[in-house]
Design an enzyme around this catalytic site. Sequence first.
Site, PDB file in Angstrom:
ATOM      1  CG  ASP A  26      -1.863  -1.252   1.101  1.00  0.00           C
ATOM      2  OD1 ASP A  26      -1.802  -1.638   0.408  1.00  0.00           O
ATOM      3  OD2 ASP A  26      -3.057  -1.207   2.361  1.00  0.00           O
ATOM      4  N   GLY A  27       2.380   1.167   0.809  1.00  0.00           N
ATOM      5  CA  GLY A  27       2.492   2.728   0.354  1.00  0.00           C
ATOM      6  C   GLY A  27       3.678   2.699  -0.799  1.00  0.00           C
ATOM      7  CG  ASN A  45      -3.581   6.549   3.873  1.00  0.00           C
ATOM      8  OD1 ASN A  45      -4.858   5.570   2.997  1.00  0.00           O
ATOM      9  ND2 ASN A  45      -2.851   5.040   3.919  1.00  0.00           N
ATOM     10  CG  ASP A  82      -1.845   9.174  23.584  1.00  0.00           C
ATOM     11  OD1 ASP A  82      -1.482   9.946  24.365  1.00  0.00           O
ATOM     12  OD2 ASP A  82      -1.163   8.347  23.127  1.00  0.00           O
TER      13      ASP A  82
END
Length: 447
Positions: free
Chosen positions: A177-178, A273, A303
């Site tokens: 996917d990268g 994304n 966070d």
Amino acid sequence: MDGGQEVRLEAAPYCFSTCDGGAEVSGHGLTRRNKKTRSLSASAATTSWEYRRTQSLHGPSPVTTFGPKACMLQNPHAVMHIQDPASQRLTWNKPPKSVLVIKKIRDASLLQPFKELCVFLTEVKNMIVYVEKKVLDDPAISGDENFGAVSKKFCAFREDLDDISNQVDFIICLGGDGTLLYASSLFQDSVPPVMAFHLGSLGFLTPFKFDTYQSQVTQIIEGNAAIVLRSRLKVRVLKENWENKARVDEKGIILTNGDAESSRKAMQYQVLNEVVVDRGPSSYLSNVDLFLDGHLITTVQGDGVIVSTPTGSTAYAVAAGASMIHPNVPAIMITPICPHSLSFRPIVVPAGVELKIMLSHDARNTAWVSLDGRKRQEICHGDSITITTSCFPVPSICFRDPVNDWFESLAQCLHWNVRKKQNYLSSEDEDSTPTNGNHSSHSGVCI
């Protein structure tokens, strides 16, 4: 093409100029850019393709031309100008002649598929093949004498110097996917159609198998393939005190005053994304304000926060407890990361709204932002991150169609709703079913 474009504040925002202020030298079909002098000219505001966001809650209509030759086949039966996802088809205005091959770096298992594909595209299909220079510099490729004759025909480019946005007709990704995320970062405007082969670890966004690549690539070149338009986020990061900060000596005496106007820097990105704002290395809670169309809607304490596209909903967002959204749904998802509140649930807002994230005035520490896992940078007081839907989606070529491909990925990659099946209930078991309430309330069926 460094994944973002620097925007000087003297010009109108949200525009790009075809002239970047630097010398351009043509060579091997590429345009070389001087990054140090890249800025907007005053004429950028008058370009015919400039897009300014409206207040439409449905977001901007995506550009239906992809690269120099591809476009979406129009459906005359579309209702309300929104096509059924299963009817989205790709076609070509002219036969494609050039292809960009993106290979995952430092993966020896991809060397042979890469060489086979490039030989097929060059020798059989007579395509002009663009390959990144750092891929060709791999000793396993540059040292292969048999492959050398083919590689000499390639058009090599460098990510940070060469502009190939108007040179490539379509893209083939080899990896996980990268590689698709990386392909998206190379094109800050219109993106050519992307065909992604599953040769990585997860493969949620890469539906094609490499076993029959020749027939599959031939079918794409001939046109009329199913596509899914993966929306992107247009992200603008404004740094208030970037370069010319006031210099202070050890006693706290100001030596020089920074120029308030020239110290501001804005960078613009296209994100496929998600945008992640987190607390970085600090042990304190993050404390950032979240605005929607100029109105403060909440302060995120935890966070951090994830702002994602539907494509990104199955990435970091789903790991943080968000729902999974089909890429054809026009939406933006806001997901808190470990919020210090039991009632802070992920929400989905309409595509087209403008989100703005800033560090709260009483925040104990700075925040950090990353864009598709890259371009990580610190966010200080006065800095801002503006996010809205981009009108330049990524046309991802489907193996079958957008709906079936998505559910196939959910089943194979994420094992969605996989569990041990319930045993069949025979008539004898039904007669012996206890009536003391020791059964499930789900449709009155015993477990």
